[in-house]
Design a protein around this motif. Structure first.
Motif, PDB file in Angstrom:
ATOM      1  N   LEU A  46      13.396  24.920 -63.776  1.00 28.58           N
ATOM      2  CA  LEU A  46      12.862  24.477 -62.488  1.00 28.58           C
ATOM      3  C   LEU A  46      11.399  24.065 -62.596  1.00 28.58           C
ATOM      4  CD1 LEU A  46      14.539  27.087 -60.104  1.00 28.58           C
ATOM      5  CD2 LEU A  46      15.031  24.640 -60.231  1.00 28.58           C
ATOM      6  N   ARG A  47      10.633  24.772 -63.400  1.00 31.42           N
ATOM      7  CA  ARG A  47       9.214  24.457 -63.525  1.00 31.42           C
ATOM      8  C   ARG A  47       8.973  23.187 -64.341  1.00 31.42           C
ATOM      9  NH1 ARG A  47       5.417  27.955 -61.945  1.00 31.42           N
ATOM     10  NH2 ARG A  47       3.949  27.179 -63.526  1.00 31.42           N
ATOM     11  N   SER A  48      10.024  22.655 -64.916  1.00 32.64           N
ATOM     12  CA  SER A  48       9.878  21.383 -65.628  1.00 32.64           C
ATOM     13  C   SER A  48       9.897  20.194 -64.672  1.00 32.64           C
ATOM     14  CB  SER A  48      11.004  21.226 -66.670  1.00 32.64           C
ATOM     15  OG  SER A  48      12.275  21.100 -66.016  1.00 32.64           O
ATOM     16  N   GLY A  49      10.176  20.449 -63.387  1.00 32.52           N
ATOM     17  CA  GLY A  49      10.184  19.377 -62.411  1.00 32.52           C
ATOM     18  C   GLY A  49       8.791  19.015 -61.953  1.00 32.52           C
ATOM     19  N   TYR A  50       8.716  18.258 -60.852  1.00 24.44           N
ATOM     20  CA  TYR A  50       7.437  17.751 -60.357  1.00 24.44           C
ATOM     21  C   TYR A  50       7.273  18.148 -58.887  1.00 24.44           C
ATOM     22  CZ  TYR A  50       7.404  15.110 -64.672  1.00 24.44           C
ATOM     23  OH  TYR A  50       7.414  14.772 -65.993  1.00 24.44           O
ATOM     24  N   LEU A  51       6.001  18.286 -58.510  1.00 24.15           N
ATOM     25  CA  LEU A  51       5.657  18.822 -57.193  1.00 24.15           C
ATOM     26  C   LEU A  51       5.211  17.712 -56.261  1.00 24.15           C
ATOM     27  CD1 LEU A  51       5.325  21.487 -55.565  1.00 24.15           C
ATOM     28  CD2 LEU A  51       2.955  21.554 -56.363  1.00 24.15           C
ATOM     29  N   SER A  52       5.817  17.697 -55.052  1.00 23.28           N
ATOM     30  CA  SER A  52       5.389  16.737 -54.033  1.00 23.28           C
ATOM     31  C   SER A  52       5.886  17.207 -52.673  1.00 23.28           C
ATOM     32  CB  SER A  52       5.949  15.337 -54.314  1.00 23.28           C
ATOM     33  OG  SER A  52       5.666  14.460 -53.232  1.00 23.28           O
ATOM     34  N   SER A  53       4.987  17.138 -51.698  1.00 24.38           N
ATOM     35  CA  SER A  53       5.335  17.470 -50.307  1.00 24.38           C
ATOM     36  C   SER A  53       5.190  16.264 -49.396  1.00 24.38           C
ATOM     37  CB  SER A  53       4.455  18.621 -49.799  1.00 24.38           C
ATOM     38  OG  SER A  53       4.701  19.802 -50.517  1.00 24.38           O
ATOM     39  N   SER A  54       5.172  15.044 -49.984  1.00 25.84           N
ATOM     40  CA  SER A  54       5.059  13.797 -49.225  1.00 25.84           C
ATOM     41  C   SER A  54       3.747  13.702 -48.467  1.00 25.84           C
ATOM     42  CB  SER A  54       6.243  13.624 -48.262  1.00 25.84           C
ATOM     43  OG  SER A  54       7.424  13.371 -48.973  1.00 25.84           O
ATOM     44  N   ARG A  55       2.708  14.339 -48.992  1.00 25.93           N
ATOM     45  CA  ARG A  55       1.396  14.180 -48.378  1.00 25.93           C
ATOM     46  C   ARG A  55       0.767  12.879 -48.853  1.00 25.93           C
ATOM     47  NH1 ARG A  55      -0.935  20.167 -49.611  1.00 25.93           N
ATOM     48  NH2 ARG A  55      -0.074  19.605 -51.655  1.00 25.93           N
ATOM     49  N   GLU A  56      -0.362  12.556 -48.275  1.00 27.74           N
ATOM     50  CA  GLU A  56      -1.036  11.306 -48.602  1.00 27.74           C
ATOM     51  C   GLU A  56      -1.360  11.265 -50.092  1.00 27.74           C
ATOM     52  OE1 GLU A  56      -4.971   8.703 -47.223  1.00 27.74           O
ATOM     53  OE2 GLU A  56      -4.513  10.647 -46.302  1.00 27.74           O
ATOM     54  N   GLY A  57      -0.946  10.188 -50.756  1.00 24.31           N
ATOM     55  CA  GLY A  57      -1.185  10.026 -52.185  1.00 24.31           C
ATOM     56  C   GLY A  57      -0.106  10.622 -53.056  1.00 24.31           C
ATOM     57  N   GLU A  58       0.927  11.288 -52.468  1.00 20.52           N
ATOM     58  CA  GLU A  58       1.996  11.892 -53.245  1.00 20.52           C
ATOM     59  C   GLU A  58       3.272  11.068 -53.138  1.00 20.52           C
ATOM     60  OE1 GLU A  58       0.797  16.639 -52.959  1.00 20.52           O
ATOM     61  OE2 GLU A  58       2.506  15.863 -51.798  1.00 20.52           O
ATOM     62  N   VAL A  59       4.125  11.269 -54.136  1.00 19.70           N
ATOM     63  CA  VAL A  59       5.430  10.620 -54.139  1.00 19.70           C
ATOM     64  C   VAL A  59       6.257  11.152 -52.982  1.00 19.70           C
ATOM     65  CG1 VAL A  59       7.554  10.308 -55.463  1.00 19.70           C
ATOM     66  CG2 VAL A  59       5.335  10.255 -56.618  1.00 19.70           C
ATOM     67  N   PHE A  60       7.075  10.270 -52.391  1.00 27.05           N
ATOM     68  CA  PHE A  60       7.914  10.720 -51.281  1.00 27.05           C
ATOM     69  C   PHE A  60       8.874  11.820 -51.740  1.00 27.05           C
ATOM     70  CE2 PHE A  60      12.034  10.437 -49.131  1.00 27.05           C
ATOM     71  CZ  PHE A  60      11.641  10.789 -47.850  1.00 27.05           C
ATOM     72  N   SER A  61       8.963  12.869 -50.927  1.00 25.97           N
ATOM     73  CA  SER A  61       9.871  13.984 -51.200  1.00 25.97           C
ATOM     74  C   SER A  61      10.438  14.467 -49.876  1.00 25.97           C
ATOM     75  CB  SER A  61       9.125  15.121 -51.913  1.00 25.97           C
ATOM     76  OG  SER A  61       9.945  16.261 -52.008  1.00 25.97           O
ATOM     77  N   ARG A  62      11.746  14.405 -49.775  1.00 27.67           N
ATOM     78  CA  ARG A  62      12.393  14.760 -48.514  1.00 27.67           C
ATOM     79  C   ARG A  62      12.263  16.258 -48.249  1.00 27.67           C
ATOM     80  NH1 ARG A  62      18.104  15.050 -46.865  1.00 27.67           N
ATOM     81  NH2 ARG A  62      18.728  14.667 -49.041  1.00 27.67           N
ATOM     82  N   SER A  63      12.032  16.608 -46.997  1.00 30.83           N
ATOM     83  CA  SER A  63      11.910  18.022 -46.620  1.00 30.83           C
ATOM     84  C   SER A  63      13.290  18.638 -46.470  1.00 30.83           C
ATOM     85  CB  SER A  63      11.131  18.150 -45.315  1.00 30.83           C
ATOM     86  OG  SER A  63      11.864  17.556 -44.252  1.00 30.83           O
ATOM     87  N   GLY A  64      13.306  19.940 -46.152  1.00 35.31           N
ATOM     88  CA  GLY A  64      14.556  20.656 -45.947  1.00 35.31           C
ATOM     89  C   GLY A  64      15.066  21.290 -47.223  1.00 35.31           C
ATOM     90  N   HIS A  65      16.027  22.213 -47.083  1.00 24.95           N
ATOM     91  CA  HIS A  65      16.632  22.865 -48.240  1.00 24.95           C
ATOM     92  C   HIS A  65      18.122  23.094 -48.011  1.00 24.95           C
ATOM     93  CE1 HIS A  65      15.106  26.028 -45.534  1.00 24.95           C
ATOM     94  NE2 HIS A  65      16.131  26.762 -45.930  1.00 24.95           N
TER      95      HIS A  65
END
Length: 817
Positions: free
Chosen positions: A476-495
């Protein structure tokens, strides 16, 4: 010398009376021991000893002085009012011994409502608020009733019933742990049998009217009732108190039994609230990410401040399990608690030696954070609120020992604060070398298919349990972090299941702590570890989490994680989510599965820039939750709170105080008003009910009752005329003074003669004649009552002598002619 005046016989009677009262007192005190697990405080022990002793003295005094029932009740109510506040509400007693208006209000209210409160609060409660009031009222009533029945009835064996009621109530209101149940039960049974033997050996109380066949039936009846009572006590011990093992002889041993606590619906069910994890994006999004949510003093670098733990996944959201479900044998049951929280025993939420670290106190100040989840740390042991709303917050505090999660129905807001006593610290730990713990139920449904695929890839069954868990964390830690904030890659919310399926199948994986923690818990479950998700804040100042979670080094233990100097401001951007797994070695172990911030590969950026972004999925709230709650996280801060109406609460408080004052006054005046009402009813019936001759006789009886109430001597075996003459010429008799020589005027003699004429005349008296008789009776009665001062007149009107049976014969001889 007659037996009635034999000093030796009198001494024996006094000795038997005191012995009987002492036996009843000991019975009630033994029964009161079943209430110890409910309170477990010195205040309860003092209350029980003083209350039962005072109740016993009231019962003995009532029997020795032949008080009527209303007098005994009045003395009991007076003791309840005088002793209730210092014993049962000590925090509101003036100088610790005098009742105050606020204390009396709590005493009156909690006597009726405290029983249910005892069933919805975690045990033990100590002297919290006024929750000692129910057992105080019960012990006082039981001791007075038990001693009164023992000394004033022909069936003294029934004195066992009040003590038995205390015993059964202590079991019903208690928890799963009892105070040496077999010892207490057997001791009560032995004392009950001793009481049965004592009552069979002791003759009836002096003055007790025997029945026609009382000499033959009484011993058998007493014996039968005694055998039934002893059998009932034995059955209670065997069927309710005795557990399946011999450990029940030890104090605090767990007992498998049903209590009322299990049948009462708790006032707080977390499943009716939105998922705390769904609010993660509201913390990390601007401008909340730079806003101070809370300030903590005494925290350790790298530790986690916990908002809530979630153990129930339904394919849409991770949520706090419903009451009776998920995490542990008792489920995620939230109970109202005093400031002292329930310890979780050996199940620690911290890693390594942190579980046994020394206790410490954190000072938490609430900033922009709002909501009913109470931030805690480590193993929380006590919460003491401070601030303007401290009392209301303390009264609304709930806690789940299985989740080590606290909630407050009053809701936290800016300006609130509390002192938090904790042990240990929640620090992300190294998962290698651990094995799954004993079965802990965690509810999961709607798990995406990708979980099984990634579990087989990162945690093959050929590896050890700890290695499988470490492989999941590393994957899991090999992935990438993004919360769709300004300057970040789009990442859909929810689980939800679709979002986790997307995360685990995408290349590269992109998400934030919300998705990674939810996926990590499902993967840990697939690897055989009971797991759940926690939401909170990470205290800055250490790289412990990253190192430990990748398995490179173990998390520091004990003093290695030093406290941060001074207060630490936790902002929305410090919010995070992590996984907790249950292990055989450490109990609940915290794992950080969220990747470290780093640039996302260009391929992911290109794909996201050309793709059509699906709308964010807002998970539906459980049934019964308003739409307004669905649209905004509970932690969202309202900048324009609705105006509050201050007049209505003030009027309600005034009405409550007035009502309680009237209730206390009514309780104080009840015995006296009862006496006046009984006399008024008797007078009305004599004057207006029955045949004319009976109504005529009633006018004379009313005068004689007034004489008895003023303590004038009434000769026995005398006619009305003789009684009137005796009253008119009282001089030197006991209870009179020289001023009483003409206490009743010769009008009383004339009244007696006119009553005789009405009773024995050839025709029944007419209404006019009856009216004249009652008018004369009223005149003589007023003169009789007015012969003393105001105090004497009041004492006569409240006297109960005329309400007791009178064995004189001054009327019977002539009426029967």
């Amino acid at each position: 010398m007659s037996r009635a005046h034999d000093p030796a016989s009198g001494a024996q009677r006094i000795g038997r009376t005191l012995l009987a009262a002492a036996l009843v007192e000991v019975l009630v005190l033994v029964a009161a021991a079943t209430w110890w697990p409910v309170y477990e405080s010195a205040a309860f022990a003092i209350l029980a000893a003083v209350t039962v002793t005072v109740g016993t003295l009231i019962g003995v005094a009532g029997a020795a002085l032949r008080w009527p029932g209303p007098a005994v009740l009045g003395a009991t109510v007076l003791a309840w009012l005088v002793l209730g506040v210092p014993l049962a509400v000590p925090a509101k007693a003036l100088w610790g011994v005098l009742p105050t208006p606020a204390g009396l209000a709590d005493l009156v209210v909690t006597t009726g409502t405290g029983w249910r409160q005892l069933l919805t609060i975690s045990l033990p409660v100590g002297d919290y608020q006024a929750l000692l009031v129910p057992v105080f009222a019960l012990l006082l009533a039981a001791s007075v009733a038990g001693v009164s029945v023992a000394l004033r009835t022909r069936l003294p064996v029934l004195a066992l019933l009040p003590a038995l009621a205390v015993l059964v109530a202590g079991i019903a209101f208690g928890g799963q742990e009892a105070l040496a149940p077999v010892v207490v039960g057997c001791l009560f049974a032995v004392l009950a049998m001793l009481w049965v033997g004592f009552t069979r050996a002791v003759p009836p109380a002096p003055g007790t009217p025997p029945s026609r066949s009382g000499r033959r039936r009484a011993p058998r009846l007493v014996g039968a009732v005694g055998v039934v009572a002893a059998g009932l006590a034995g059955a209670l011990v065997v069927g309710v108190l005795v557990p399946g093992s011999a450990t029940a002889w030890a104090p605090g041993s767990p007992v498998d039994r049903a209590t009322l606590r299990e049948t009462v619906e708790q006032p707080f069910d977390p499943s009716e609230q939105p998922s705390p994890l769904s609010a993660y994006r509201s913390f990390v999004a601007a401008p909340a990410d730079s806003t101070i949510m809370l300030t903590v003093e005494g925290a350790r670098a790298g530790e986690r401040i916990v908002l809530a733990r979630m153990d129930d996944y339904d394919g849409v959201v991770y949520d706090v399990g419903p009451a009776g479900g998920a995490s542990g044998d008792a489920g995620a049951l939230f109970s109202r608690v005093p400031e002292r929280l329930v310890a979780t025993g050996s199940e620690s939420h911290t890693a390594g030696e942190n579980a046994t670290a020394a206790r410490r106190t954190l000072d938490v100040s609430i900033g922009a954070y709002s909501g009913f989840w109470v931030p805690t740390a480590g193993e929380p042991e006590a919460v003491r609120f401070w601030g303007a709303d401290a009392a209301a917050l303390q009264d609304s505090l709930f806690y789940s020992p299985d989740l080590s999660t606290a909630a407050d129905l009053e809701g936290l807001a800016e300006g609130d604060g509390y002192l938090l006593e904790v042990s240990g610290a929640v620090l992300p730990a190294d998962p290698s070398g651990v094995t799954p713990g004993a079965a802990v139920r965690v509810q999961q449904a709607g798990v995406p298919d990708a979980v099984a695929t990634r579990s087989a890839e990162w945690a093959p069954e050929s590896r050890s349990a700890g290695a499988r868990l470490a492989g999941i964390v590393a994957g899991l830690r090999s992935g990438y972090l993004s919360s769709s904030r300004e300057g970040e890659v789009f990442s859909r919310s929810g689980h939800g299941a679709d979002r986790l399926q997307e995360l685990l199948t995408a290349s590269p994986m992109v998400g934030d702590a919300e998705q990674y923690a939810a996926a990590g818990a499902l993967l840990a479950e697939a690897a055989g570890f009971p797991a759940r998700v926690a939401l909170g804040f990470a205290v800055p100042g250490s790289e412990t989490g990253a190192a430990a979670s990748t398995g490179d080094t173990a998390a520091p233990a004990g003093d290695a994680a030093a406290s941060v100097d001074g207060p630490v401001a936790l902002r929305g951007g410090d919010a995070t989510a992590w996984v907790e797994v249950y292990t055989a070695e450490e109990g609940w172990l915290a794992l950080d599965v969220t990747p470290e911030p780093r640039p996302v590969p260009a391929a992911a950026t290109d794909d996201s820039s050309t793709a059509v972004r699906p709308p964010d999925v807002v998970p539906p709230a459980p049934d019964g939750v308003d739409d307004s709650i669905d649209q905004a996280p509970l932690e969202q801060d309202d900048t324009d709170p609705p105006p509050t109406d201050t007049l209505a609460p003030l009027l309600l408080q005034i009405a409550l105080i007035a009502g309680l004052s009237l209730a206390v006054l009514a309780a104080l005046l009840a015995p006296f008003l009862t006496v006046l009402a009984l006399k008024r009813r008797r007078r009305s019936r004599r004057r207006s009910s029955g045949a004319p001759r009976a109504r005529a006789a009633g006018s004379w009886a009313e005068l004689l009752d007034a004489a008895r109430d003023t303590d004038l001597p009434l000769p026995t075996s005398a006619t009305r005329r003789e009684a009137a003459v005796a009253l008119a010429h009282t001089d030197g008799e006991p209870g009179t003074t020289s001023g009483d020589r003409r206490a009743v005027t010769p009008g009383a003699v004339a009244l007696a003669q006119r009553v005789d004429e009405a009773l024995y005349g050839p025709v029944e008296p007419a209404e006019a004649q009856l009216a004249a008789l009652w008018s004369a009776s009223d005149t003589e009665r007023r003169r009789l009552l007015d012969r003393g001062g105001r105090l004497a007149r009041l004492r006569a009107r409240l006297s109960t002598r005329s309400l007791r049976p009178y064995h004189g014969k001054h009327d019977d001889r002539q009426d029967k002619q």
